[in-house]
Design a protein around this motif. Structure first.
Motif, PDB file in Angstrom:
ATOM      1  N   THR A 164       3.462  -3.033  12.057  1.00 18.46           N
ATOM      2  CA  THR A 164       2.057  -3.441  12.054  1.00 18.46           C
ATOM      3  C   THR A 164       1.353  -3.086  10.748  1.00 18.46           C
ATOM      4  OG1 THR A 164       1.342  -1.356  13.037  1.00 18.46           O
ATOM      5  CG2 THR A 164       1.881  -3.127  14.555  1.00 18.46           C
ATOM      6  N   TYR A 165       2.098  -2.625   9.754  1.00 16.17           N
ATOM      7  CA  TYR A 165       1.448  -2.212   8.508  1.00 16.17           C
ATOM      8  C   TYR A 165       0.561  -3.311   7.928  1.00 16.17           C
ATOM      9  CZ  TYR A 165       4.190   2.085   8.073  1.00 16.17           C
ATOM     10  OH  TYR A 165       4.741   3.323   8.270  1.00 16.17           O
ATOM     11  N   SER A 166       0.972  -4.576   8.070  1.00 21.38           N
ATOM     12  CA  SER A 166       0.205  -5.638   7.428  1.00 21.38           C
ATOM     13  C   SER A 166      -1.243  -5.644   7.901  1.00 21.38           C
ATOM     14  CB  SER A 166       0.859  -6.995   7.663  1.00 21.38           C
ATOM     15  OG  SER A 166       0.858  -7.290   9.039  1.00 21.38           O
ATOM     16  N   THR A 167      -1.494  -5.215   9.136  1.00 24.92           N
ATOM     17  CA  THR A 167      -2.887  -5.208   9.586  1.00 24.92           C
ATOM     18  C   THR A 167      -3.414  -3.808   9.893  1.00 24.92           C
ATOM     19  OG1 THR A 167      -2.221  -5.547  11.866  1.00 24.92           O
ATOM     20  CG2 THR A 167      -2.800  -7.513  10.608  1.00 24.92           C
ATOM     21  N   THR A 168      -2.591  -2.779   9.804  1.00 22.68           N
ATOM     22  CA  THR A 168      -3.140  -1.458  10.126  1.00 22.68           C
ATOM     23  C   THR A 168      -3.154  -0.513   8.937  1.00 22.68           C
ATOM     24  OG1 THR A 168      -0.983  -0.620  10.786  1.00 22.68           O
ATOM     25  CG2 THR A 168      -2.362  -1.550  12.515  1.00 22.68           C
ATOM     26  N   ASP A 169      -2.347  -0.825   7.911  1.00 16.01           N
ATOM     27  CA  ASP A 169      -2.233   0.107   6.790  1.00 16.01           C
ATOM     28  C   ASP A 169      -3.519   0.121   5.971  1.00 16.01           C
ATOM     29  OD1 ASP A 169      -0.810   1.981   5.482  1.00 16.01           O
ATOM     30  OD2 ASP A 169       0.260   0.589   4.174  1.00 16.01           O
ATOM     31  N   ILE A 170      -4.045   1.316   5.700  1.00 17.89           N
ATOM     32  CA  ILE A 170      -5.207   1.424   4.834  1.00 17.89           C
ATOM     33  C   ILE A 170      -4.871   2.353   3.670  1.00 17.89           C
ATOM     34  CG2 ILE A 170      -6.968   0.905   6.558  1.00 17.89           C
ATOM     35  CD1 ILE A 170      -7.294   3.937   6.892  1.00 17.89           C
ATOM     36  N   ILE A 171      -5.808   2.474   2.735  1.00 22.22           N
ATOM     37  CA  ILE A 171      -5.503   3.256   1.530  1.00 22.22           C
ATOM     38  C   ILE A 171      -5.045   4.663   1.909  1.00 22.22           C
ATOM     39  CG2 ILE A 171      -6.429   4.112  -0.645  1.00 22.22           C
ATOM     40  CD1 ILE A 171      -8.379   1.825  -0.659  1.00 22.22           C
ATOM     41  N   ASP A 172      -5.738   5.267   2.871  1.00 20.19           N
ATOM     42  CA  ASP A 172      -5.442   6.656   3.221  1.00 20.19           C
ATOM     43  C   ASP A 172      -4.051   6.837   3.815  1.00 20.19           C
ATOM     44  OD1 ASP A 172      -8.452   6.024   3.591  1.00 20.19           O
ATOM     45  OD2 ASP A 172      -8.348   8.164   3.124  1.00 20.19           O
ATOM     46  N   THR A 173      -3.654   5.930   4.698  1.00 20.62           N
ATOM     47  CA  THR A 173      -2.329   6.065   5.284  1.00 20.62           C
ATOM     48  C   THR A 173      -1.264   5.781   4.230  1.00 20.62           C
ATOM     49  OG1 THR A 173      -2.564   3.817   6.107  1.00 20.62           O
ATOM     50  CG2 THR A 173      -2.898   5.568   7.685  1.00 20.62           C
ATOM     51  N   TYR A 174      -1.588   4.865   3.308  1.00 20.30           N
ATOM     52  CA  TYR A 174      -0.635   4.559   2.235  1.00 20.30           C
ATOM     53  C   TYR A 174      -0.400   5.781   1.356  1.00 20.30           C
ATOM     54  CZ  TYR A 174       1.547   2.400  -1.786  1.00 20.30           C
ATOM     55  OH  TYR A 174       2.410   2.107  -2.792  1.00 20.30           O
ATOM     56  N   ILE A 175      -1.501   6.450   0.979  1.00 20.71           N
ATOM     57  CA  ILE A 175      -1.366   7.644   0.139  1.00 20.71           C
ATOM     58  C   ILE A 175      -0.522   8.684   0.865  1.00 20.71           C
ATOM     59  CG2 ILE A 175      -2.579   9.555  -0.972  1.00 20.71           C
ATOM     60  CD1 ILE A 175      -4.967   7.761  -1.279  1.00 20.71           C
ATOM     61  N   TYR A 176      -0.811   8.861   2.151  1.00 24.10           N
ATOM     62  CA  TYR A 176      -0.071   9.872   2.906  1.00 24.10           C
ATOM     63  C   TYR A 176       1.422   9.558   2.907  1.00 24.10           C
ATOM     64  CZ  TYR A 176       1.623  12.791   6.662  1.00 24.10           C
ATOM     65  OH  TYR A 176       2.335  13.694   7.380  1.00 24.10           O
ATOM     66  N   ARG A 177       1.745   8.290   3.122  1.00 19.89           N
ATOM     67  CA  ARG A 177       3.170   7.931   3.141  1.00 19.89           C
ATOM     68  C   ARG A 177       3.797   8.071   1.765  1.00 19.89           C
ATOM     69  NH1 ARG A 177       1.943   3.516   5.979  1.00 19.89           N
ATOM     70  NH2 ARG A 177       2.710   2.209   4.306  1.00 19.89           N
ATOM     71  N   ALA A 178       3.034   7.654   0.723  1.00 18.57           N
ATOM     72  CA  ALA A 178       3.555   7.789  -0.643  1.00 18.57           C
ATOM     73  C   ALA A 178       3.877   9.250  -0.925  1.00 18.57           C
ATOM     74  CB  ALA A 178       2.526   7.272  -1.646  1.00 18.57           C
ATOM     75  N   LEU A 179       3.071  10.120  -0.363  1.00 20.48           N
ATOM     76  CA  LEU A 179       3.238  11.547  -0.622  1.00 20.48           C
ATOM     77  C   LEU A 179       4.327  12.162   0.248  1.00 20.48           C
ATOM     78  CD1 LEU A 179       1.683  13.406  -2.512  1.00 20.48           C
ATOM     79  CD2 LEU A 179       0.311  14.103  -0.569  1.00 20.48           C
ATOM     80  N   SER A 180       4.303  11.853   1.552  1.00 19.58           N
ATOM     81  CA  SER A 180       5.179  12.581   2.465  1.00 19.58           C
ATOM     82  C   SER A 180       6.539  11.921   2.619  1.00 19.58           C
ATOM     83  CB  SER A 180       4.514  12.714   3.833  1.00 19.58           C
ATOM     84  OG  SER A 180       4.411  11.450   4.437  1.00 19.58           O
ATOM     85  N   GLU A 181       6.600  10.582   2.533  1.00 22.99           N
ATOM     86  CA  GLU A 181       7.879   9.925   2.758  1.00 22.99           C
ATOM     87  C   GLU A 181       8.577   9.589   1.453  1.00 22.99           C
ATOM     88  OE1 GLU A 181       7.195   6.691   5.515  1.00 22.99           O
ATOM     89  OE2 GLU A 181       6.198   8.078   6.875  1.00 22.99           O
TER      90      GLU A 181
END
Lengths: 276, 298
Positions: free
Chosen positions: A220-237
């Protein structure tokens, strides 16, 4: 003191490596930003963040205003019961809310699929289908936020000079006329201040809402992903500190420009309503 | 005349019906969580969640009662963080808010802007992470859960707005009588600010109680897991709860294959959200009062 963390911002302009540290890493100028804006991700997460925030703003403001105006029409005794029950969700964490949402949306056990099946419809794989999420997230957000927003507007209504209503009553105004001619105009400054604040936060999404409610489901990233969740994933994953930092700086910078512009515009129109 | 009377009769009833609808939609989800936590696992597996399950059982709660260490530990962390955090935060917020509210303080405008600016602009997650882990070295300490929540510029502004309405003449006359600044603050200003303190205190308390983000970022130590992080982890699997050594030892007389996975998760939800929801009604009077006074000015 509060701005010491800002020091870390320079990471956005570097090719960060753990072994070299913040100061030791190589400068690469705007490469991180260039990479971000060339990918589709930047557009997607920006669009989602802005559209969701606009949606939350519109839906919550309108519903909360309506609720506040109606609360003003009923007796104090009932008011308390309604208010208490409406504010309760506001004090839950998004983790708890995500469990509640899950009770409804779970593919196997959820209530919604149970009801759909009972009525002879196909079950829906909610967590795998991007198209439902704009609705789900707006409903969940409204459920959690409406009680508090309504209370803020209700407090605003209580602050309106009673003489205005008295005068209107003598002139023979109906209740609805009082709402449109007194309540709403008197609340406008409050509404505008709250809107300015939320416009400034338009680039800052609600991490908990967008991370836990869709269960961090990749489908569901195409409609649920926002800047904040993206940053978190870029950082943690992915562990890409420089990229995460670049996105974070982009977010803060645009947010800052937005709130200053919004305030400037409001001051142009009506000086009294502006924030600073 | 007839139509007029009917209108008067009907509209309050309609409003009440609407509000009863809203109230139910707010409360039913809570009820549902409690019911699922009490549902029998087999019943959930066969029929999904039901408002009235085939079989009620206290099994998921008795599991936690028999091996209470994980939950009790999480309660301990959460309660410590909530109490220490809320008290410290209230002291900081009220002293800063009070300073900013004094019109005779020369740097009032500059300082206000400085506080307010943090609301508008910050570096984002990464500088925050670096600060916490590499400058302050708070990773895997309980302070990682407390320090970030100590001072919110928004609450400072609300506090300032409230305190600015206390007439400056009171402060001046106290000064004439020879009271020191600290005494004015502690014995005059704080008692007069009770509604604001109670309201913000409640907010801050809930923020600390519901804190999971910093826990997610900074806590790996099992002993420091707060309730909300326990919930976050249970979201993906219950292993965090069932793989603890105490649990395995107790597992000798508990059949782990019978472990009520789904209802146990919801039992943790009830256990973590319940206490705050019970506390809330007692605070509500102050809360509405404080907000009503604070919000009018905005």
């Amino acid at each position: 003191m509060a701005y010491i963390p800002m020091f870390g911002v320079i990471v956005a302009f570097k090719n960060y490596r753990y072994d070299k540290g913040i100061l030791g890493s190589d400068w690469i100028g705007f490469k991180n930003f260039e990479f971000l804006f060339k990918s589709e991700t930047a557009f997607r997460i920006t669009r989602n963040t802005v559209l969701y925030n606009l949606g939350y703003m519109a839906v919550t403001t309108i519903c909360a205003l309506a609720v506040a105006i109606l609360l003003n029409e009923i007796s104090k005794k009932w008011l308390k019961i309604y208010q208490t029950s409406m504010i309760l969700p506001f004090f839950l964490s998004w983790v708890v809310v995500s469990y509640i949402t899950n009770a409804f949306l779970d593919h196997q056990n959820g209530f919604l699929n149970g009801w759909l099946a009972a009525m002879g419809f196909e079950k829906v794989q909610w967590y795998f289908n991007a198209k439902y999420w704009p609705f789900i997230l707006n409903i969940v957000h409204l459920w959690k936020a409406i009680g508090f927003s309504a209370l803020v507007y209700y407090a605003g209504i209580l602050g309106i000079d009673a003489e205005l209503y008295e005068a209107a009553r003598i002139d023979g105004a109906k209740r609805w006329q009082m709402v449109t001619n007194i309540t709403i105009p008197q609340l406008t400054p409050l509404i505008i201040i709250l809107l300015i604040l939320s416009i400034g936060n338009m680039f800052r999404g609600d991490f908990g809402l967008h991370f836990f409610i869709p269960n961090n489901s990749g489908m569901t990233y195409s409609t649920t992903d926002i800047i904040d969740t993206y940053i978190y994933r870029a950082l943690s994953e992915v562990g890409d500190i420089s990229m995460a930092s670049a996105v974070g700086l982009y977010q803060s910078f645009v947010g800052f420009v937005l709130v200053v512009t919004a305030n400037y515009t409001v001051r142009k129109i009506n000086d009294e309503n502006s924030l600073f | 005349m007839h139509a007029q009377r009917q209108k008067i009769m009907w509209s309050p009833l309609l409003i009440h019906l609407l509000f009863i609808g809203i109230t139910l939609s707010m409360l039913i989800p809570f009820l549902i969580v409690v019911i699922i936590s009490l549902s029998d696992e087999q019943s959930i597996l066969h029929h999904g969640f039901r408002i009235i399950p085939d079989k009620f059982t206290l099994l998921s709660y008795t599991y936690f009662l028999k091996t209470p260490d994980t939950i009790l530990n999480a309660y301990g962390v959460t309660i410590t963080v909530a109490i220490v955090g809320t008290l410290t935060s209230l002291i900081l917020t009220s002293t800063l808010g009070y300073t900013l509210s004094r019109r005779d303080y020369g740097l009032q405008r500059v300082t206000s802007f400085y506080v307010f600016f943090t609301m508008l602009f910050n570096g984002g997650l990464v500088p925050f992470y670096i600060l916490m882990t590499q400058v302050l070295h708070l990773k895997d300490t309980i302070w990682a859960l407390i320090v970030p929540g100590l001072l919110s510029p928004f609450y400072v502004l609300i506090m300032k707005g409230f305190m600015a309405k206390i007439p400056i003449e009171i402060i001046e006359s106290a000064k004439m009588e020879g009271a020191s600044e600290w005494r004015i603050y502690a014995q005059l200003i704080l008692p007069l600010s009770k509604p604001a303190l109670a309201t913000l205190g409640l907010f801050i308390l809930f923020n600390f109680w519901n804190e999971w983000f910093n826990a997610l970022l900074f806590i790996n130590n099992e002993k420091l897991v707060p309730l909300q992080l326990l919930l976050v982890r249970a979201l993906s699997s219950l292993d965090i709860i069932t793989s603890r050594p105490e649990f395995l030892q107790a597992g000798i007389n508990l059949d782990m294959s019978q472990f009520p996975k789904t209802s146990a998760k919801f039992a943790v939800v009830v256990l973590s959200a319940g206490p705050m929801l019970l506390v809330f009604p007692f605070f509500q009077r102050f809360f509405v009062q404080g907000l009503t006074i604070g919000a009018i000015k905005g």
